[in-house]
Design a protein around this motif. Structure first.
Motif, short mmCIF file in Angstrom:
data_model
loop_
_atom_site.label_atom_id
_atom_site.label_comp_id
_atom_site.label_asym_id
_atom_site.label_seq_id
_atom_site.Cartn_x
_atom_site.Cartn_y
_atom_site.Cartn_z
N ILE A 63 54.55 -29.44 -62.12
CA ILE A 63 53.52 -28.44 -62.39
C ILE A 63 52.28 -28.70 -61.53
CG2 ILE A 63 51.92 -27.63 -64.17
CD1 ILE A 63 54.19 -28.02 -66.18
N LEU A 64 51.97 -30.00 -61.40
CA LEU A 64 50.83 -30.38 -60.57
C LEU A 64 51.05 -29.90 -59.14
CD1 LEU A 64 48.18 -32.04 -60.78
CD2 LEU A 64 49.45 -33.95 -59.80
N VAL A 65 52.26 -30.11 -58.64
CA VAL A 65 52.58 -29.67 -57.28
C VAL A 65 52.42 -28.15 -57.16
CG1 VAL A 65 54.47 -29.40 -55.62
CG2 VAL A 65 54.09 -31.61 -56.72
N ILE A 66 52.93 -27.42 -58.16
CA ILE A 66 52.79 -25.96 -58.13
C ILE A 66 51.32 -25.56 -58.12
CG2 ILE A 66 53.11 -23.86 -59.51
CD1 ILE A 66 55.79 -25.03 -60.41
N ASN A 67 50.52 -26.25 -58.93
CA ASN A 67 49.11 -25.89 -59.01
C ASN A 67 48.35 -26.29 -57.75
OD1 ASN A 67 49.17 -24.56 -61.45
ND2 ASN A 67 48.88 -26.43 -62.64
N ILE A 68 48.83 -27.34 -57.06
CA ILE A 68 48.19 -27.73 -55.80
C ILE A 68 48.56 -26.72 -54.70
CG2 ILE A 68 48.23 -29.45 -53.95
CD1 ILE A 68 48.39 -31.59 -56.15
N ILE A 69 49.84 -26.37 -54.66
CA ILE A 69 50.27 -25.36 -53.69
C ILE A 69 49.63 -24.01 -54.02
CG2 ILE A 69 52.27 -24.08 -52.79
CD1 ILE A 69 53.97 -26.52 -53.34
N ALA A 70 49.49 -23.73 -55.30
CA ALA A 70 48.88 -22.49 -55.79
C ALA A 70 49.40 -21.27 -55.04
CB ALA A 70 47.36 -22.57 -55.71
N PRO A 71 50.67 -20.93 -55.22
CA PRO A 71 51.21 -19.79 -54.50
C PRO A 71 50.48 -18.50 -54.89
CG PRO A 71 52.72 -20.53 -56.19
CD PRO A 71 51.63 -21.53 -56.14
N THR A 72 50.22 -17.66 -53.90
CA THR A 72 49.53 -16.40 -54.17
C THR A 72 50.57 -15.30 -54.32
OG1 THR A 72 47.68 -17.13 -52.88
CG2 THR A 72 47.82 -14.78 -53.31
N LEU A 73 50.46 -14.59 -55.40
CA LEU A 73 51.38 -13.49 -55.64
C LEU A 73 50.62 -12.19 -55.50
CD1 LEU A 73 53.13 -14.87 -58.83
CD2 LEU A 73 53.99 -14.91 -56.50
N THR A 74 51.27 -11.19 -54.95
CA THR A 74 50.64 -9.88 -54.91
C THR A 74 51.17 -9.07 -56.06
OG1 THR A 74 52.38 -9.05 -53.50
CG2 THR A 74 50.40 -9.89 -52.42
N ALA A 75 50.29 -8.22 -56.58
CA ALA A 75 50.72 -7.42 -57.70
C ALA A 75 50.13 -6.05 -57.58
CB ALA A 75 50.28 -8.06 -59.01
N GLY A 76 50.88 -5.05 -57.91
CA GLY A 76 50.36 -3.71 -57.97
C GLY A 76 50.69 -3.14 -59.32
N ALA A 77 49.74 -2.41 -59.88
CA ALA A 77 50.04 -1.73 -61.13
C ALA A 77 50.24 -0.29 -60.74
CB ALA A 77 48.90 -1.89 -62.11
N SER A 78 51.48 0.14 -60.73
CA SER A 78 51.78 1.39 -60.03
C SER A 78 52.09 2.54 -60.96
CB SER A 78 52.95 1.17 -59.08
OG SER A 78 54.03 0.67 -59.82
N THR A 79 51.63 2.49 -62.18
CA THR A 79 51.89 3.65 -63.04
C THR A 79 50.83 4.71 -62.82
OG1 THR A 79 51.09 2.13 -64.68
CG2 THR A 79 53.29 3.03 -65.02
N ALA A 80 50.43 5.33 -63.87
CA ALA A 80 49.54 6.49 -63.77
C ALA A 80 48.30 6.20 -62.92
CB ALA A 80 49.13 6.92 -65.15
N VAL A 81 47.81 5.03 -63.02
CA VAL A 81 46.58 4.74 -62.31
C VAL A 81 46.92 4.23 -60.93
CG1 VAL A 81 44.42 3.50 -62.40
CG2 VAL A 81 45.59 4.12 -64.49
N GLN A 82 46.67 5.04 -59.95
CA GLN A 82 46.97 4.61 -58.60
C GLN A 82 45.75 4.90 -57.75
OE1 GLN A 82 49.75 6.75 -56.07
NE2 GLN A 82 50.94 4.86 -55.95
N ALA A 83 45.09 3.88 -57.41
CA ALA A 83 43.88 4.08 -56.63
C ALA A 83 44.27 4.38 -55.18
CB ALA A 83 43.02 2.85 -56.68
N VAL A 84 43.55 5.27 -54.59
CA VAL A 84 43.85 5.62 -53.21
C VAL A 84 42.79 4.98 -52.33
CG1 VAL A 84 44.08 7.51 -51.59
CG2 VAL A 84 44.87 7.76 -53.94
N GLY A 85 43.27 4.25 -51.40
CA GLY A 85 42.33 3.55 -50.51
C GLY A 85 41.54 4.54 -49.67
N ARG A 86 40.47 4.08 -49.17
CA ARG A 86 39.64 4.92 -48.34
C ARG A 86 40.39 5.22 -47.05
NH1 ARG A 86 34.42 5.52 -45.57
NH2 ARG A 86 34.71 3.78 -44.19
N GLY A 87 40.30 6.46 -46.64
CA GLY A 87 40.98 6.85 -45.41
C GLY A 87 40.49 6.04 -44.24
N ALA A 88 41.40 5.76 -43.35
CA ALA A 88 40.99 5.02 -42.17
C ALA A 88 40.10 5.92 -41.33
CB ALA A 88 42.21 4.61 -41.38
N GLY A 89 39.33 5.31 -40.55
CA GLY A 89 38.35 6.05 -39.75
C GLY A 89 39.02 6.95 -38.71
N ALA A 90 38.22 7.75 -38.09
CA ALA A 90 38.74 8.70 -37.13
C ALA A 90 39.36 8.00 -35.93
CB ALA A 90 37.63 9.61 -36.65
N ALA A 91 40.47 8.56 -35.55
CA ALA A 91 41.07 8.07 -34.33
C ALA A 91 41.13 9.28 -33.38
CB ALA A 91 42.46 7.55 -34.58
#
Ligand SMILES: Nc1ncnc2c1ncn2[C@@H]1O[C@H](COP(=O)(O)OP(=O)(O)OP(=O)(O)O)[C@@H](O)[C@H]1O
Ligand SMILES: [Mg+2]
Lengths: 511, 228
Positions: free
Chosen positions: A407-435
């Motif tokens: 457990i100590l090793v896991i906490n030292i490595i501290a793996p980063t997990l990505t998470a999305g909550a993809s139900t009704a609430v879906q935030a839309v990122g700001r549009g990328a700038g003009a190209a």
């Protein structure tokens, strides 16, 4: 005698003691690690859900979009931006146009806010709040102002020298006849400031300014998600434009757990959101808190009856909506981890039992002799059971040490997990700038150069969660319990075998 | 003293039934030294099991009368009562010594005292004295593997006698020993028998051993006969 004999046996038969203890240790270490990682994953899931749905939300009510959405209602329909001939401001040979639309967020169906009253009427509902999730999209761009000269076909009027028709286009954002457009969108959540106890804003941390207050009803004020404010270069005291209306920014909020986004980019009073989006009396989500956790199932069932068209989800249902590597970790832990530790545990128990039985068989004459000199069955069962129990406990202690180290090793490595909550609430990122706008040398006559649309990046709420594996007393107790259980199981079986030996075995000639 | 009446012991091995003892009737008074001889498979060890409360006969009765237990019918007692009698009244010496390999000499002797209760200190004291009596006062902490065969059998004799039993039963006590050691062990047993007033019953193939006994019994095919 018991302890002397026990000590001598364990020390004198080191190999057997070691094998049984190592098997038990591996199993227990695995159980500890899997258990701890799985509670870490659960914590991470809870924090993702909390940042999106708020603390204390037991149940959410939404309505699934009708299967065949009628075009133009905003749901699933392509976004249209219509510009009349008089729209846009021309200056310096460039016309800039901009149009904002505030619509219900894709994938959300709105329903009458009377649903909130129905929910509140359900027994054991302690709090409920309704929100309206909207998406504000702004289409803006610049294009060269069309002039007579530029639009006239080059062959229309005699141009003897052949030079006038080839006049290069001017104007536009690049000054060379190019155009540039971008679509910028963000999510807007209308909520009733008076009902802030439950819902998306109940779990956030105010990082600047103030939160929405009951007195803000009807006012054009907004609270922004802090990370959105940073990306959009907005701050408290500034103005955010929603559907062409200026809102003054009164506060910034961020998710209580670092690194994850809140439910929406912009929060405004519900009544303002409803009138701007032309959705009077409509809401998209209801957040419900049950009086106690034991009431959740009853409340869910009652809301389903009260609002048959609605989708009623509990936190447990919502947990399954968490996506990303966190979800993979969760299923990995709950499937592979659980089965692996069960199998290893069963194997360790089996090893302990088999070794104890074979030990008893090997010591047939020893136990026969002890019975012949008057040892009772109980005394012999205690002795065999004690040996197995101590072997199990040694395995347990080693296993706890190995497990804690893991457990100590896991906490030292501290793996980063990505998470999305993809139900009704879906935030839309700001549009990328003009190209775009790179169309340098335009064609003859019809002048617009190449145009480019800024791709509106639509990103679901993404959170990065560092996995921490907590060590709880209960995990340690479970480990000790398993060690004792394994030892006792082997001891009882071995002891039972030993107790069935006949004392006359002592007289058997030496094998 | 022992009073065996019409003792028959049958072993059922599937369909076949082996009669190990057939109508054995014999009386052995207290303090007697008895040798039991006979061919292999004749039933010597089986008889010793009847005498030692290790097993019950198929029919007939085995009465054991001792000073502090009175008369007990070993053929009708339950397992735990037989265990109790073995713990207090009967000492065993086996051909293979049967010491517990992980325990020291002294601890092996102490195992005989464990069922009798008493404090650890008392047990340690009595076991040390018993080992002293068999000439192993300087080997208390040795493991069986660190002792010679004769020394191991001395430890076994100390274990059998440490509880002051009424009867000492020995099954081929010298079967695994060379002649010189055999004589040492028999001298020791005979000396202890004389000194403690035991009933000593020795099963042996060895007529040199049998010759030391006051009385010699012979068993062949389960039938007991008295030798003059
Ligand atoms: N547990 C048992 N199950 C079945 N048969 C047995 C059992 N014990 C002894 N017997 C049989 O009973 C008979 C007498 O056996 P016992 O061991 O008493 O002989 P013994 O005189 O001691 O022989 P040895 O001199 O070889 O030790 C033998 O035929 C033997 O096979
Ligand atoms: Mg025999």
């Amino acid at each position: 005698m018991f302890y002397t004999y026990l000590r001598r046996e364990l020390a004198g038969r080191r190999k057997q003691t070691a094998i049984v203890a190592i098997g038990m240790a591996l199993a227990i270490a695995l159980v500890i690690i899997v258990n701890s990682v799985s509670s870490g994953v659960q914590l991470a899931q809870a924090s993702v859900l909390e940042s999106v749905y708020g603390v204390g939300t037991d149940i959410t009510v939404s309505q699934a979009p009708a299967a065949a959405a009628t075009p133009g209602t905003g749901n699933g329909a392509p976004q249209r931006f219509d510009f009349g001939s008089a729209d846009g401001a021309a200056a310096d040979g460039t016309t800039t146009i901009s149009r904002s639309r505030l619509t219900a967020e894709r994938g959300t169906e709105t329903f009458a806010s009377t649903g909130l009253d129905s929910v509140r009427a359900v027994p054991n509902v302690s709090a409920a709040a309704a929100t309206l999730l909207l998406s504000n999209s702004t289409f803006s761009g610049a294009l060269p102002t069309r002039s007579q000269g530029a639009t006239r076909p080059s062959t229309g009027q005699g141009a003897p020298s052949g030079q006038s028709a080839e006049t290069p286009p001017t104007g536009g954002p690049d000054g060379a006849g190019g155009s540039s457009f971008s679509v910028d969108s963000f999510t807007v959540l209308g909520l009733n400031p008076a009902d802030a106890a439950v819902g998306p804003l109940s779990a956030v941390t105010l990082t600047a300014g103030r939160s929405l207050a009951s007195t803000d009803a009807g006012a054009n004020v907004a609270v922004l998600d802090a990370s959105y404010a940073t990306t959009a270069s907005l701050a408290v005291g500034g103005t955010v434009v929603i559907a062409g209306t200026d809102f003054s920014i009164v506060g910034l909020v961020s998710a209580a757990t670092a690194d994850s986004a809140t439910a929406a980019n912009v929060y405004i009073p519900l009544d303002v959101a409803q009138s701007l989006a032309a959705l009077p009396g409509q809401v998209s989500n209801i957040y419900v808190q049950a009086a106690s956790s034991t009431d959740i199932n009853q409340v869910q069932a009652d809301i389903r009856t009260a609002l048959p068209a609605a989708t009623v989800k509990t936190q447990a249902d919502l947990a399954s909506s968490v996506s990303g590597s966190l979800a993979s970790a969760s299923s990995l832990v709950s499937n592979l981890g659980l089965w692996l530790s069960l199998i290893v545990l069963a194997a360790a128990f089996l090893i302990a039992i088999l070794f104890t039985i074979s030990g008893v068989t090997r010591r047939t004459r020893e136990f026969g002799t002890l019975k012949a000199i008057g040892w009772s069955n109980g005394r012999i069962v205690r002795q065999v059971g004690g040996e197995s129990l101590v072997q199990g406990l040694i395995g347990g202690v080693v296993g706890i040490a190995v497990g804690l180290a893991g457990i100590l090793v896991i906490n030292i490595i501290a793996p980063t997990l990505t998470a999305g909550a993809s139900t009704a609430v879906q935030a839309v990122g700001r549009g990328a700038g003009a190209a775009g706008g790179a169309g340098g040398a335009g064609g003859a006559g019809f002048g617009p150069g190449g145009g480019g649309f800024g791709a509106a990046t639509q990103a679901a709420t993404q959170s990065n969660i560092v996995l921490t594996a907590p060590v709880t007393v209960s995990v340690i107790l479970i480990a000790v319990g398993l060690a004792v259980l394994g030892g006792l199981l082997a001891g009882v079986i071995g002891g039972w075998r030993a107790s069935r030996l006949r004392p006359a075995e002592a007289l058997r000639s030496i094998a | 003293m022992y009073q065996l009446t019409n003792v028959t012991k049958k072993y059922d091995q599937g369909k076949r039934s082996v009669t190990a003892l057939q109508d054995v009737t014999v009386s052995i008074p207290d303090g007697q030294m008895v040798a039991i001889q006979g061919p292999t498979g004749g039933g010597k060890s089986t008889l010793l099991q009847m005498l030692g409360a290790l097993d019950r006969p198929s029919s007939g009765s085995v009465l054991l009368e001792t000073e502090h237990l009175g008369s007990s019918n070993l053929s009708s007692l339950g397992d735990s009562q037989l265990g109790r009698i073995r713990a207090t009244e009967i000492g065993f010496v086996f051909q293979g010594f049967n010491l517990i390999p992980t325990l020291t000499a002294q601890e092996n002797v102490e195992t005989a005292l464990a069922p009798l209760g008493g404090t650890n200190a008392a047990r340690r004291e009595r076991s040390a004295a018993a080992l002293e009596a068999v000439g192993l006062g300087d080997r208390l902490g040795h493991l069986p593997a660190e002792l010679s065969g004769g020394q191991q059998q001395r430890v076994a004799i100390a274990r059998a006698l440490v509880k002051d039993p009424t009867v000492l039963l020995a099954d081929e006590p010298t079967g695994n020993l060379d002649e010189e050691t055999r004589d040492e062990i028999m001298d020791l047993l005979e000396g202890l028998w004389r000194a403690q007033g035991l009933t000593l019953i020795v099963v042996t193939h060895d007529s040199a051993v049998a010759r030391r006994a006051q009385r010699r019994l012979h068993i062949k095919a389960g039938r007991l006969t008295e030798l003059a």
